[in-house]
Design a protein around this motif. Structure first.
Motif, PDB file in Angstrom:
ATOM      1  N   ASP A  62       0.624  -1.209  -0.061  1.00  0.00           N
ATOM      2  CA  ASP A  62      -0.036  -0.006   0.008  1.00  0.00           C
ATOM      3  C   ASP A  62       0.779   1.253   0.138  1.00  0.00           C
ATOM      4  O   ASP A  62       0.621   2.037  -0.814  1.00  0.00           O
ATOM      5  N   HIS A  63       1.819   1.358   0.961  1.00  0.00           N
ATOM      6  CA  HIS A  63       2.613   2.646   0.982  1.00  0.00           C
ATOM      7  C   HIS A  63       3.267   3.316  -0.231  1.00  0.00           C
ATOM      8  O   HIS A  63       3.330   4.250  -0.451  1.00  0.00           O
ATOM      9  N   ILE A  64       4.018   2.218  -0.562  1.00  0.00           N
ATOM     10  CA  ILE A  64       5.021   2.603  -1.672  1.00  0.00           C
ATOM     11  C   ILE A  64       4.575   2.793  -3.073  1.00  0.00           C
ATOM     12  O   ILE A  64       5.153   3.005  -4.032  1.00  0.00           O
ATOM     13  N   GLY A 127       2.049  -2.819  11.889  1.00  0.00           N
ATOM     14  CA  GLY A 127       3.207  -1.708  11.853  1.00  0.00           C
ATOM     15  C   GLY A 127       3.039  -0.627  11.294  1.00  0.00           C
ATOM     16  O   GLY A 127       3.319  -0.130  10.274  1.00  0.00           O
ATOM     17  N   ASP A 128       1.831  -0.013  11.807  1.00  0.00           N
ATOM     18  CA  ASP A 128       1.378   1.426  11.168  1.00  0.00           C
ATOM     19  C   ASP A 128       0.285   2.054  12.379  1.00  0.00           C
ATOM     20  O   ASP A 128      -0.553   1.276  12.755  1.00  0.00           O
ATOM     21  N   SER A 129       0.665   3.277  12.565  1.00  0.00           N
ATOM     22  CA  SER A 129       0.037   4.025  13.619  1.00  0.00           C
ATOM     23  C   SER A 129      -1.477   3.881  13.524  1.00  0.00           C
ATOM     24  O   SER A 129      -2.229   3.786  14.411  1.00  0.00           O
ATOM     25  N   HIS A 130      -1.806   3.899  12.296  1.00  0.00           N
ATOM     26  CA  HIS A 130      -3.470   4.235  12.012  1.00  0.00           C
ATOM     27  C   HIS A 130      -4.160   2.871  12.304  1.00  0.00           C
ATOM     28  O   HIS A 130      -5.429   2.524  11.710  1.00  0.00           O
ATOM     29  N   THR A 131      -3.660   1.667  12.768  1.00  0.00           N
ATOM     30  CA  THR A 131      -4.287   0.407  13.090  1.00  0.00           C
ATOM     31  C   THR A 131      -5.460   0.595  13.892  1.00  0.00           C
ATOM     32  O   THR A 131      -6.304  -0.164  14.156  1.00  0.00           O
ATOM     33  N   GLY A 344      -8.756  10.353  -0.310  1.00  0.00           N
ATOM     34  CA  GLY A 344      -8.113   8.945  -0.281  1.00  0.00           C
ATOM     35  C   GLY A 344      -7.699   8.691   1.230  1.00  0.00           C
ATOM     36  O   GLY A 344      -8.286   9.449   2.141  1.00  0.00           O
ATOM     37  N   SER A 345      -6.746   7.730   1.166  1.00  0.00           N
ATOM     38  CA  SER A 345      -6.061   7.426   2.617  1.00  0.00           C
ATOM     39  C   SER A 345      -7.311   6.332   3.529  1.00  0.00           C
ATOM     40  O   SER A 345      -8.104   6.259   3.302  1.00  0.00           O
ATOM     41  N   CYS A 346      -6.396   5.997   4.534  1.00  0.00           N
ATOM     42  CA  CYS A 346      -7.213   4.742   5.335  1.00  0.00           C
ATOM     43  C   CYS A 346      -8.207   5.553   6.089  1.00  0.00           C
ATOM     44  O   CYS A 346      -9.024   5.144   6.940  1.00  0.00           O
ATOM     45  N   THR A 347      -8.279   6.965   6.216  1.00  0.00           N
ATOM     46  CA  THR A 347      -9.244   7.698   6.797  1.00  0.00           C
ATOM     47  C   THR A 347     -10.385   7.939   6.058  1.00  0.00           C
ATOM     48  O   THR A 347     -11.496   7.544   6.417  1.00  0.00           O
ATOM     49  N   GLY A 405      -4.110   2.742  -3.304  1.00  0.00           N
ATOM     50  CA  GLY A 405      -2.948   2.718  -2.450  1.00  0.00           C
ATOM     51  C   GLY A 405      -2.873   3.955  -1.358  1.00  0.00           C
ATOM     52  O   GLY A 405      -3.851   4.761  -1.453  1.00  0.00           O
ATOM     53  N   CYS A 406      -1.951   4.278  -0.677  1.00  0.00           N
ATOM     54  CA  CYS A 406      -1.890   5.353   0.199  1.00  0.00           C
ATOM     55  C   CYS A 406      -1.517   6.729  -0.387  1.00  0.00           C
ATOM     56  O   CYS A 406      -2.066   7.556   0.265  1.00  0.00           O
ATOM     57  N   SER A 407      -0.951   6.534  -1.544  1.00  0.00           N
ATOM     58  CA  SER A 407      -1.163   7.673  -2.322  1.00  0.00           C
ATOM     59  C   SER A 407      -0.531   9.171  -1.542  1.00  0.00           C
ATOM     60  O   SER A 407       0.661   8.908  -0.794  1.00  0.00           O
ATOM     61  N   MET A 408      -0.957  10.006  -1.677  1.00  0.00           N
ATOM     62  CA  MET A 408      -0.614  11.384  -1.157  1.00  0.00           C
ATOM     63  C   MET A 408      -0.756  11.463   0.329  1.00  0.00           C
ATOM     64  O   MET A 408      -0.482  13.010   0.786  1.00  0.00           O
ATOM     65  N   CYS A 409      -1.275  10.595   0.992  1.00  0.00           N
ATOM     66  CA  CYS A 409      -1.357  10.581   2.309  1.00  0.00           C
ATOM     67  C   CYS A 409       0.130  10.851   3.114  1.00  0.00           C
ATOM     68  O   CYS A 409       0.292  11.387   4.292  1.00  0.00           O
ATOM     69  N   LEU A 410       1.056  10.327   2.518  1.00  0.00           N
ATOM     70  CA  LEU A 410       2.577  10.417   2.810  1.00  0.00           C
ATOM     71  C   LEU A 410       3.482  10.288   1.591  1.00  0.00           C
ATOM     72  O   LEU A 410       3.066   9.683   0.715  1.00  0.00           O
ATOM     73  N   GLY A 411       4.653  11.001   1.887  1.00  0.00           N
ATOM     74  CA  GLY A 411       5.447  11.112   0.687  1.00  0.00           C
ATOM     75  C   GLY A 411       6.227   9.983   0.556  1.00  0.00           C
ATOM     76  O   GLY A 411       7.544   9.972   0.354  1.00  0.00           O
ATOM     77  N   SER A 427      -6.836  12.956   4.218  1.00  0.00           N
ATOM     78  CA  SER A 427      -5.916  12.103   4.942  1.00  0.00           C
ATOM     79  C   SER A 427      -5.858  12.459   6.681  1.00  0.00           C
ATOM     80  O   SER A 427      -6.933  13.248   7.134  1.00  0.00           O
ATOM     81  N   ASN A 428      -5.108  11.899   7.127  1.00  0.00           N
ATOM     82  CA  ASN A 428      -5.114  12.094   8.837  1.00  0.00           C
ATOM     83  C   ASN A 428      -3.984  12.930   9.330  1.00  0.00           C
ATOM     84  O   ASN A 428      -3.878  13.126  10.455  1.00  0.00           O
ATOM     85  N   ARG A 429      -2.847  13.353   8.571  1.00  0.00           N
ATOM     86  CA  ARG A 429      -1.693  14.052   9.288  1.00  0.00           C
ATOM     87  C   ARG A 429      -1.198  15.128   8.551  1.00  0.00           C
ATOM     88  O   ARG A 429      -1.312  15.278   7.307  1.00  0.00           O
ATOM     89  N   GLY A 433       6.045  18.324   6.034  1.00  0.00           N
ATOM     90  CA  GLY A 433       6.501  17.234   4.987  1.00  0.00           C
ATOM     91  C   GLY A 433       5.926  16.022   4.923  1.00  0.00           C
ATOM     92  O   GLY A 433       6.347  15.241   3.948  1.00  0.00           O
ATOM     93  N   ARG A 434       4.907  16.016   5.345  1.00  0.00           N
ATOM     94  CA  ARG A 434       4.035  14.451   5.583  1.00  0.00           C
ATOM     95  C   ARG A 434       3.566  13.991   4.101  1.00  0.00           C
ATOM     96  O   ARG A 434       3.907  12.985   3.800  1.00  0.00           O
ATOM     97  N   GLN A 435       3.343  15.030   3.185  1.00  0.00           N
ATOM     98  CA  GLN A 435       2.873  14.970   1.840  1.00  0.00           C
ATOM     99  C   GLN A 435       3.882  14.991   0.846  1.00  0.00           C
ATOM    100  O   GLN A 435       3.554  14.943  -0.405  1.00  0.00           O
TER     101      GLN A 435
END
Ligand code: SF4
Length: 467
Positions: A62-64, A127-131, A344-347, A405-411, A427-429, A433-435
């Protein structure tokens, strides 16, 4: 004595109390992805250990992964390398992987509930905070670090201290244009990003009871942004119906037996909590963050607060936030110009989120100079949205329709902000630099508000568009 879900689920999964006072906790479901597992699997290999319960372990990508062109090898060599590690480790250790060929791939916190893997009364780790997202089904679900991923892979257990429990009660009917995202942003604004440290949150009250499961997933997703390692909603008839027929949910009589147990883990009337906070849901308006953490938010009709009005200790962060965002105290948040819109994102990457965004997208075209992305949270979400023709609505309005995918939730993939671009994001954060750009700026809001910002080019009160 009346017991809470936390008490019951914790007790049911306690292997023993450790000399440190922590609990050795059995983990019912371990979800893994490509970013936090390569080192963990490497450590297992070095110690010549197997995965203790591969039948309780599931992986996704998902992330990459790119969300535009997913042809292998990926254009980004780092993404390709991580994917290759994931494929190899999952094969070597006998763990199922939901890759693109399965139709089940997606963001780990979208696919867990969607596939019926995440069930009430479980302990769930990833292994991800948003569990914390998975708490919406009535589970104790929390993020873990890489060394804990190794521990769970090797032993299916973790050592953890039981947190205190705060009930967050939200009552009242939400106004039109106000959504679950606004509720959780308001909770974080009121209780603070550190307000939940040492606590788990039990979300209750008639606003939460009235929410769909997808809305509850959005609320629980951001528990960690309020400092609570996990948050949950008590399982009810809605939870049971949501899980019925999902691929990994029990079938037939086993489902009925499971449903009886699921409902039995809910907090009992008369239970006591370490703390209770009450929030008036009916008084909420759409919420937008203006700063560099999810607590820094205001109602869309309000102005950005002044650092001088904050407690002394918080003033430097407020000033840093204003400087980074290019905002001034007293400025209305409404009208702030945006360059990028991301739904998008898991949120907020589920079907109901896309439906709401499409409703708004029908009202106009993406504003000139705005790049607007719609990224489904899973292949299944994409399939369902396409079956309803949502992708056509988005494309006709000038949005890009992407793959899951996680896309622009994180860079960590190709979807990144450039320079000082300002993004309206579901997204949630909103950390600096997050995006993906160190100078990029993020305004968190609901998918409806993102779509409204996309078609007007600025932060807009979606209620004016929907009326
Ligand atoms: S969508 Fe964002 S928060 Fe969710 S799992 Fe992916 S990177 Fe983490």
């Amino acid at each position: 004595m009346a017991r809470t879900l936390l008490d019951k689920v914790w007790e049911a999964h306690t292997v023993r109390t450790l000399p440190s006072g922590q609990t050795q906790l059995l983990i019912g479901l371990h979800l893994i992805h490509e970013v936090t597992t390569p080192q963990a699997f490497q450590m297992l290999k070095e110690l010549n250990l197997k995965v203790r319960m591969p039948e309780r372990t599931f992986g996704t990508l998902d992330h990459i992964i790119p969300t535009a062109d997913q042809t292998r090898p990926y254009a980004d060599p780092e993404a390709e390398e991580m994917a290759q590690h994931m494929y190899k480790n999952m094969k070597d250790f006998g763990v199922p992987l939901f890759d693109m060929s399965t139709g089940k791939q997606g963001i780990v916190h979208v696919i867990g509930p969607e596939l019926g893997l995440s069930q009430p009364g479980m302990t769930i780790a990833c292994g991800d905070s948003h569990t914390s997202t998975h708490g919406a089904v009535g589970a104790i679900a929390f993020g873990i670090g890489t060394s804990q991923v190794r521990d769970v892979l090797a032993t299916q257990c973790l050592s953890m201290a039981k947190p205190k429990l705060r009930q967050v009660r939200v009552d009242g009917k939400l106004a039109k244009g106000v959504y679950a995202k606004d509720v959780i942003l308001a909770i974080i604004n009121i209780l603070g990003v550190k307000g939940g440290v040492g606590y788990a949150y039990e979300y209750a009250g008639d606003t939460i009871d009235g929410m769909t499961m997808e809305e509850r997933l959005t609320v629980c997703n951001m528990s960690i942004e309020g400092g609570a390692r996990f948050g949950y909603v008590n399982p009810d008839a809605k939870t049971v119906e949501y899980l019925r027929g999902r691929p990994y949910a029990p079938k037939g009589e086993a489902f009925d037996r499971a449903a009886t147990w699921w409902k039995s883990v809910a907090t009992e009337p008369g239970s006591s909590f370490d703390d209770v906070k009450r929030i008036d849901g009916a008084a909420l308006e759409p919420v937008v963050t203006w700063g560099i953490n999810p607590e820094m938010s205001v109602g869309v009709s309000k102005t950005i607060p002044s650092p001088d009005a904050q407690p002394e200790a918080e003033r430097p962060t407020f000033r840093e936030a204003l400087a980074h965002m290019g905002f001034s105290a007293g400025q209305p948040i409404k009208g702030a110009k945006i360059d990028v819109a991301f739904v998008g994102s898991c949120t907020n990457g589920r079907l109901s989120d896309l439906r709401i965004a499409a409703e708004v997208a029908k009202k106009g075209k993406v504003a000139k100079g705005v790049r607007a992305l719609i990224v489904p949270g899973s292949q299944q979400v994409a399939k369902d949205a396409e079956a309803e023709g949502l992708h056509e609505i988005f494309k006709a309005a000038g949005f890009e329709w992407r793959k899951a995918g996680c896309s622009m939730c994180l860079g960590m993939n190709d979807d990144k902000l450039q320079g000082r671009e300002m993004s309206a994001s579901s997204s949630n954060r909103n950390f600096i630099g997050r995006q993906g750009s160190p100078t990029g700026r993020t305004l968190l809001m609901s998918p409806a508000m993102v779509a409204a910002a996309a078609i007007t080019g600025a932060v807009t009160d979606v209620r004016e568009i929907l009326k």
